[in-house]
Design a protein around this motif. Structure first.
Motif, mmCIF file in Angstrom:
data_model
loop_
_atom_site.group_PDB
_atom_site.id
_atom_site.type_symbol
_atom_site.label_atom_id
_atom_site.label_comp_id
_atom_site.label_asym_id
_atom_site.label_seq_id
_atom_site.Cartn_x
_atom_site.Cartn_y
_atom_site.Cartn_z
ATOM 1 N N LYS A 84 19.089 -5.044 -21.143
ATOM 2 C CA LYS A 84 17.790 -5.710 -21.187
ATOM 3 C C LYS A 84 17.422 -6.102 -22.612
ATOM 4 O O LYS A 84 16.898 -7.200 -22.863
ATOM 5 N N ALA A 92 16.540 -14.646 -23.999
ATOM 6 C CA ALA A 92 15.299 -14.944 -23.285
ATOM 7 C C ALA A 92 14.355 -15.816 -24.085
ATOM 8 O O ALA A 92 13.655 -16.669 -23.536
ATOM 9 N N SER A 98 17.764 -20.403 -17.920
ATOM 10 C CA SER A 98 16.900 -20.282 -16.750
ATOM 11 C C SER A 98 16.745 -18.824 -16.354
ATOM 12 O O SER A 98 17.571 -17.978 -16.713
ATOM 13 N N PRO A 99 15.697 -18.507 -15.572
ATOM 14 C CA PRO A 99 15.525 -17.130 -15.100
ATOM 15 C C PRO A 99 16.724 -16.617 -14.311
ATOM 16 O O PRO A 99 17.092 -15.446 -14.428
ATOM 17 N N ASP A 100 17.324 -17.486 -13.485
ATOM 18 C CA ASP A 100 18.497 -17.061 -12.714
ATOM 19 C C ASP A 100 19.652 -16.708 -13.635
ATOM 20 O O ASP A 100 20.375 -15.726 -13.407
ATOM 21 N N GLN A 101 19.849 -17.500 -14.680
ATOM 22 C CA GLN A 101 20.919 -17.228 -15.626
ATOM 23 C C GLN A 101 20.656 -15.940 -16.408
ATOM 24 O O GLN A 101 21.576 -15.174 -16.687
ATOM 25 N N LEU A 102 19.391 -15.707 -16.763
ATOM 26 C CA LEU A 102 19.042 -14.473 -17.463
ATOM 27 C C LEU A 102 19.344 -13.255 -16.596
ATOM 28 O O LEU A 102 19.815 -12.228 -17.089
ATOM 29 N N ALA A 103 19.057 -13.382 -15.301
ATOM 30 C CA ALA A 103 19.328 -12.267 -14.385
ATOM 31 C C ALA A 103 20.830 -11.978 -14.321
ATOM 32 O O ALA A 103 21.252 -10.821 -14.331
ATOM 33 N N GLU A 106 21.986 -10.289 -17.548
ATOM 34 C CA GLU A 106 21.630 -8.869 -17.616
ATOM 35 C C GLU A 106 22.604 -8.023 -16.802
ATOM 36 O O GLU A 106 22.987 -6.926 -17.214
ATOM 37 N N CYS A 133 25.007 -16.937 -24.660
ATOM 38 C CA CYS A 133 24.130 -16.736 -23.498
ATOM 39 C C CYS A 133 24.589 -17.495 -22.270
ATOM 40 O O CYS A 133 23.807 -17.674 -21.330
ATOM 41 N N ARG A 149 23.604 -24.725 -11.020
ATOM 42 C CA ARG A 149 22.831 -23.525 -11.323
ATOM 43 C C ARG A 149 23.701 -22.462 -11.992
ATOM 44 O O ARG A 149 23.206 -21.405 -12.361
#
Length: 275
Positions: A84, A92, A98-103, A106, A133, A149
């Motif tokens: 995290k 981040a 994107s949020p999906d990529q960040l997930a 992680e 990233c 995506r």
């Protein structure tokens, strides 16, 4: 004396020398007295943070030293905490992920920190993981993605040296587009996560050649009624003792399997030939 035993002896000598000189008199003697000729990590590590050079010396021979539950610094945090923090600090805030990529990042970062890697070296560090990233880009080896995506569809990590260790990652269950998972011939321990039953797109999973035990969960076996065509484990004369019947596992063995199809890039050929 083998190379492994030489490394272990060297690591122990360095560690005990450090404790005798720097920590407190008698700590090393107390640590090895219970049990005799073993190391009592509770005695050695309580309320103490190992310096970086100690962890570098003992990284592969004495991994318990730097993953102690008593360790609280950034470097020695849990794999999830480290993941995290790495994502927050490096990806981040950029605004380009994107949020999906960040997930997904992680999940891969937690896997990285839980399988024998640290910020300086390790088996996945050698494969350029944590380089940037975008695990779907040109740097992260053995990871393939699909679509705009950039959903991760393939992870190819067999026969890694030094071998990947620790439990199989529960968080892989959240890689919902994952189709091919190759983790065979490493040093994973524990059971196959029940949560992997959510991997409805999984087509092939090779888990043999590890140190797994327990029973393959019914939720994972149920995937055989859908897309899961190949599932291997050490369930027939192997060293791990996984319980998996023929309706669930398609290959029960404890040996290397020859590949027959390609996933491209640096990963090279992968797949399941004839056992």
């Amino acid at each position: 004396m083998t190379r492994s035993s030489t490394r272990q002896l060297f690591a122990v000598i360095v560690l005990l020398s450090y404790f005798i000189d720097e920590v407190r008199p008698g700590a090393a003697i107390e640590a090895i007295s219970q049990p005799f000729l073993g190391l009592n990590w509770d005695v050695l590590i309580t309320n103490w943070q190992p310096p970086q050079w100690i962890c570098n010396v003992a990284y592969y021979t004495l991994p318990e030293l730097c993953i102690s539950a008593n360790a609280t610094s950034k470097f020695y945090g849990s794999p999830r905490d480290k993941a995290k923090q790495w994502v927050a600090e490096n990806c981040a805030a950029s605004g380009f992920v994107s949020p999906d990529q960040l997930a997904q990042l992680e999940i891969l970062a937690e896997f990285y920190y839980s399988t024998g890697n640290n910020d300086r070296w390790g088996p996945l560090k050698n494969l350029q993981w944590m380089t940037d990233c975008d695990p779907c880009g040109n740097f992260w080896e053995r990871v393939l993605c699909h679509g705009t995506r950039k959903n991760i569809t393939q992870i190819f990590l067999p026969d890694i040296w030094p071998p990947l260790q620790g439990p199989l990652p529960v968080s892989f269950a959240n890689l919902t587009e994952l189709e091919f998972l190759f983790l065979h011939n490493n040093a994973f321990e524990g059971e196959v996560p029940d949560e992997w039953g959510r991997l409805f797109n999984l087509n092939v999973a090779y888990l043999h050649g590890n140190r797994l035990n327990g029973t393959v969960p019914e939720s994972v076996c149920a995937l055989r009624d859908g897309n899961l065509q190949e599932l291997s484990a050490d369930c027939e004369g192997g060293s791990s003792g996984v319980s998996c019947d023929s309706d669930c596992c398609t290959a029960c063995l404890d040996e290397h399997i020859a590949p027959f199809f390609l996933i491209g890039g640096d990963a090279g050929p992968v797949g399941l030939g004839s056992p």
